[in-house]
Design a protein around this motif. Sequence first.
Motif, short mmCIF file in Angstrom:
data_model
loop_
_atom_site.label_atom_id
_atom_site.label_comp_id
_atom_site.label_asym_id
_atom_site.label_seq_id
_atom_site.Cartn_x
_atom_site.Cartn_y
_atom_site.Cartn_z
N MET A 1 -43.83 4.41 11.75
CA MET A 1 -43.06 4.99 10.64
C MET A 1 -44.00 5.75 9.70
N VAL A 2 -43.48 6.82 9.13
CA VAL A 2 -44.28 7.59 8.17
C VAL A 2 -43.45 7.75 6.89
N THR A 3 -44.12 8.12 5.83
CA THR A 3 -43.40 8.24 4.54
C THR A 3 -43.25 9.71 4.16
N VAL A 4 -42.02 10.08 3.83
CA VAL A 4 -41.78 11.44 3.38
C VAL A 4 -41.30 11.37 1.92
N VAL A 5 -41.95 12.19 1.09
CA VAL A 5 -41.54 12.23 -0.32
C VAL A 5 -40.94 13.60 -0.58
N PHE A 6 -39.76 13.62 -1.20
CA PHE A 6 -39.13 14.91 -1.53
C PHE A 6 -39.32 15.21 -3.01
N GLU A 7 -39.76 16.42 -3.28
CA GLU A 7 -39.96 16.87 -4.66
C GLU A 7 -38.88 17.89 -4.96
N PRO A 8 -38.44 18.12 -6.16
CA PRO A 8 -38.95 17.46 -7.37
C PRO A 8 -38.29 16.11 -7.66
N LYS A 11 -37.69 11.41 -4.38
CA LYS A 11 -37.07 10.47 -3.44
C LYS A 11 -38.01 10.25 -2.27
N LYS A 12 -38.12 9.00 -1.83
CA LYS A 12 -39.07 8.63 -0.80
C LYS A 12 -38.31 7.99 0.34
N ILE A 13 -38.72 8.26 1.57
CA ILE A 13 -38.03 7.61 2.69
C ILE A 13 -39.02 7.35 3.81
N LYS A 14 -38.83 6.25 4.52
CA LYS A 14 -39.67 5.96 5.69
C LYS A 14 -38.87 6.37 6.91
N VAL A 15 -39.47 7.18 7.76
CA VAL A 15 -38.75 7.66 8.96
C VAL A 15 -39.67 7.59 10.17
N ASP A 16 -39.07 7.71 11.35
CA ASP A 16 -39.88 7.77 12.57
C ASP A 16 -40.47 9.16 12.70
N LYS A 17 -41.67 9.24 13.26
CA LYS A 17 -42.23 10.56 13.56
C LYS A 17 -41.29 11.26 14.52
N GLY A 18 -41.21 12.56 14.46
CA GLY A 18 -40.37 13.31 15.40
C GLY A 18 -39.03 13.69 14.81
N LEU A 19 -38.69 13.10 13.64
CA LEU A 19 -37.41 13.45 12.99
C LEU A 19 -37.54 14.83 12.34
N LEU A 20 -36.42 15.55 12.26
CA LEU A 20 -36.45 16.84 11.57
C LEU A 20 -36.47 16.59 10.06
N VAL A 21 -37.06 17.52 9.34
CA VAL A 21 -37.09 17.37 7.88
C VAL A 21 -35.66 17.31 7.32
N LEU A 22 -34.76 18.14 7.91
CA LEU A 22 -33.37 18.17 7.43
C LEU A 22 -32.71 16.79 7.60
N GLU A 23 -32.98 16.14 8.74
CA GLU A 23 -32.39 14.81 8.98
C GLU A 23 -32.95 13.80 7.98
N ALA A 24 -34.26 13.90 7.74
CA ALA A 24 -34.87 12.97 6.78
C ALA A 24 -34.30 13.21 5.39
N ALA A 25 -34.10 14.49 5.04
CA ALA A 25 -33.55 14.82 3.72
C ALA A 25 -32.13 14.26 3.58
N ASN A 26 -31.32 14.42 4.64
CA ASN A 26 -29.95 13.87 4.60
C ASN A 26 -29.99 12.36 4.42
N ASP A 27 -30.88 11.71 5.18
CA ASP A 27 -30.97 10.25 5.09
C ASP A 27 -31.43 9.82 3.70
N ALA A 28 -32.26 10.65 3.08
CA ALA A 28 -32.78 10.29 1.75
C ALA A 28 -31.78 10.62 0.65
N GLY A 29 -30.67 11.25 1.03
CA GLY A 29 -29.65 11.61 0.03
C GLY A 29 -29.97 12.89 -0.71
N GLU A 30 -30.87 13.71 -0.15
CA GLU A 30 -31.14 15.01 -0.76
C GLU A 30 -30.08 15.98 -0.23
N SER A 31 -29.56 16.82 -1.12
CA SER A 31 -28.51 17.74 -0.65
C SER A 31 -29.11 19.10 -0.32
#
Length: 628
Positions: A1-8, A11-31
């Motif tokens: 698992m890796v950590t992705v932080v969305f600015e500004p 929001k932080k989310i732990k995801v599996d490597k290989g996920l698309l940024v868009l999918e991680a953003a959706n999972d993190a609740g970023e619109s």
Amino acid sequence: MVTVVFEPSGKKIKVDKGLLVLEAANDAGESLDAPCGGKGTCGKCKIYLKEGVLGDITTSERKKLSEEELAAGARLSCKAIIKGDCIIDIPEESRLGKQKILIEGAEAPVIVNPLIKVFSAVLPSPSLEDSKCDWYRLEDALADNSGHETITMDISTLRQLPILIRDNKYDVSVTMYKNHVVAINDSSVKNTYGAAVDIGTTTMVAYVMDLSNGEIVGVGSMMNPQIPYGDDLMARISYSFKPENLQKLSNLVVEGVNKIISEGCEKAGIPIESIAEVTIVGNTAMHHIFLGIYPKYLSLAPYCPVVKQPIDFMAKDIGISINPLGNCHMLPVVAGFVGSDHVGVILSCDIHKSPEMTLAIDIGTNGEIVLGNEDEMICCSAAAGPALEGSSIKFGMRAANGAIERVKIKRGSLKVSYETIGNIKPIGICGSGIIDVVAEMLKAAVIDVTGRIREELEDENDRIREGDQGYEFVLEWARNTGIKRDIVITSDDLREVQLAKSAIYAGTSILMEIKGITAKNIDRVLIAGAFGSYIDITNAMTIGLLPEIPMNKVKSVGNAAGSGARVSLISKDKREEEKDILKNLNYIELATHDSFQDQFVSAMNFPHSDLSLFKNVMKNVYTPLPPK
Ligand code: FES
């Protein structure tokens, strides 16, 4: 698992490597906006990599992002793969802004007479002489009031029946859908509520209504929660090919419907369980996905829907959290791309009952068009594409804060004035702004009737210039925009608008040709939907999106689809008329019509025929300024 932080937002989310940024953003609740549903063709889901590692830059990203943007770390979130911990910045322009949601809609007057009704029932107490069962006792007590000789009820009601009637001393109030018992309450309950829901591809609205008088008592609305999976119908249909994805989209929209009904109930100060019926409209893809019906064949010729007729089922069967025994009524659909929202327009505007020859157009990615009157109606769906909703336009965006929605260009000086939604610095241009800007460019002779930008035009401020996609026109300079880049209209944008308006115009022309009439025979033109409510209709005619019809015959009817759901909710006569509409409405498949290609091609140019009706708005168009 890796950590992705969305600015500004941080929001932080732990995801599996290989996920698309868009999918991680959706999972993190970023619109994040993703109009093309992740195909990499719209370029609107741009993010910036601040730290960390993403996968290699893909061909689509090279096509959609400039060298400077790539050098600054820009990527398309739908194509960039997460390879390790990273920090991602989401720029304002890539955020899914909340769109203006159209609530109001015109409707012909109806007599309130819903299918759901509340009856009072005073039951005689049982005795040794009268030991009738509780069911028959209730049935007899209701017979005079309700006019139903027999009643039906669900097993859950039956289980509660002995307690309910005795606790209430044999004096109860019974809510019924036709002859089916939906609720039994104490005798003080005199009325009940319903909700009319419009599930649009972009926005959703629920009107909570008092069924005793047909008044709207609360409204809830939201953006369609399926948007992160694609802006347009085709993207959502393709996403739903996998059963688990269909389930996901279906759940999202069901949850959304519950949320907006509950918002409406909160405003009305009533519990959601007091809603006894819901009527629902939506385009055919939304209808199918809401019901969890496999929508794949809507996207493949001959574009057959799975079901056309009106459907009724219990709320609990699909997870709608009103009274679980309440009824859900889906208005009928007409074809793969003419849905119950369009039936709603016909129903609420009484097109099927009026002697007036009516043209009704709902403009979106697909322009649904109906032409006819009480004798017969014909309809079609014109594939306008996403240009008029902003998706395929370089700086196009939804009608959200920061969108340029009104534009004026001064002939001669080419000075541009505009208004933005929210009155803030512009970050893009929405559909109504796009119509305005093209009409204004035409009137100021910046473009000619073929849509060519007239680079030879006298232009002291150098608004006309050569860009990466040929000539372009600068609407606003970077120093005054919220995105620190010039906002321009490119030659490609103009072509996209031409394609869209030609499709709508050709669709209208073919319906008139089939009916054997011309624009002069049309008594009224109704423009439905959000787009129709916000556009400048004169400008829409200027660019040839709408046929040449005197302005006094044209009326914007707002969210007439939602009005259709409302009249169906409060009038059983209207509910019956839905079936008549289906019988009297012939669907025309434009692509198979002999003259479609010719009509389409001939509508590509901006209007150049009979302009006498628009002299006031068109007087400058065909007198271009002398070349430099
Ligand atoms: Fe990524 Fe369209 S390019 S969603």
